[in-house]
Design an enzyme around this catalytic site. Structure first.
Site, PDB file in Angstrom:
ATOM      1  N   HIS A   1       0.933   5.325   1.140  1.00  0.00           N
ATOM      2  CA  HIS A   1       0.327   6.414   1.912  1.00  0.00           C
ATOM      3  C   HIS A   1       0.440   7.718   1.133  1.00  0.00           C
ATOM      4  O   HIS A   1       1.509   8.029   0.607  1.00  0.00           O
ATOM      5  CB  HIS A   1       1.068   6.619   3.241  1.00  0.00           C
ATOM      6  CG  HIS A   1       0.931   5.491   4.200  1.00  0.00           C
ATOM      7  ND1 HIS A   1       0.021   5.501   5.220  1.00  0.00           N
ATOM      8  CD2 HIS A   1       1.611   4.328   4.312  1.00  0.00           C
ATOM      9  CE1 HIS A   1       0.133   4.387   5.928  1.00  0.00           C
ATOM     10  NE2 HIS A   1       1.095   3.655   5.386  1.00  0.00           N
TER      11      HIS A   1
ATOM     12  N   HIS B   1       0.847  -1.190   0.000  1.00  0.00           N
ATOM     13  CA  HIS B   1       0.000   0.000   0.000  1.00  0.00           C
ATOM     14  C   HIS B   1       0.880   1.235   0.000  1.00  0.00           C
ATOM     15  O   HIS B   1       2.042   1.189   0.385  1.00  0.00           O
ATOM     16  CB  HIS B   1      -0.973   0.012   1.184  1.00  0.00           C
ATOM     17  CG  HIS B   1      -0.317  -0.003   2.530  1.00  0.00           C
ATOM     18  ND1 HIS B   1       0.273  -1.128   3.073  1.00  0.00           N
ATOM     19  CD2 HIS B   1      -0.165   0.973   3.444  1.00  0.00           C
ATOM     20  CE1 HIS B   1       0.757  -0.848   4.266  1.00  0.00           C
ATOM     21  NE2 HIS B   1       0.511   0.434   4.526  1.00  0.00           N
TER      22      HIS B   1
END
Length: 140
Positions: A103, A101
């Site tokens: 940010h 992932h």
């Protein structure tokens, strides 16, 4: 592949409700449930990859253009002074959820968030030797 025991697989694929701000066939972008600042978003692939090293090249190639679009929207909406685009691989690098992932963190001049490190010093010879090792190790 989706892992049954991965919370981010479930978030990315709509098993649990989220504050999704963008979704396509490969990614779901959601607001972080524990944000560093208002507008902190997570770009999460719908397929499971533990980290960037496991990701398909096609998926990896799509992350940065998507991050650029999301960061621009976050900057526009929050009026932030800057944006961190952050991706961690491994515990030593700060990864706590082992699903790839990215940010997108809006930053403000006075937000007192930290993403700094102490700078180290290496001789020119050490830097040259490291550069040579890395050139040989890059598999393009």
């Amino acid at each position: 592949m989706i892992k049954d025991d991965c919370i981010f697989c479930k978030l990315a694929n709509g098993v649990f409700p989220t504050n999704s701000i963008y979704e396509d066939e490969e990614f779901n972008v959601i607001l972080d449930a524990s944000p560093a600042n208002r507008g902190h978003a997570l770009i999460i692939p719908k397929q499971h990859f533990d980290n960037l090293f496991q990701a398909d090249d096609e998926v990896a190639a799509k992350i940065m253009p998507l991050a650029k679009k999301i960061a621009a929207a976050v900057k526009k909406v929050t009026g932030c002074d800057g944006v961190n685009v952050l991706q961690n691989n491994g515990e030593a690098a700060g990864q706590t959820v082992f699903h790839l992932h990215v940010h997108i963190i809006p930053r403000f001049d006075d937000d007192k968030l930290g993403l700094e490190w102490s700078h180290k010093s290496f001789t020119d010879e050490e830097q040259s030797a490291t550069a040579e090792e890395l050139r040989k190790a890059i598999d393009l």
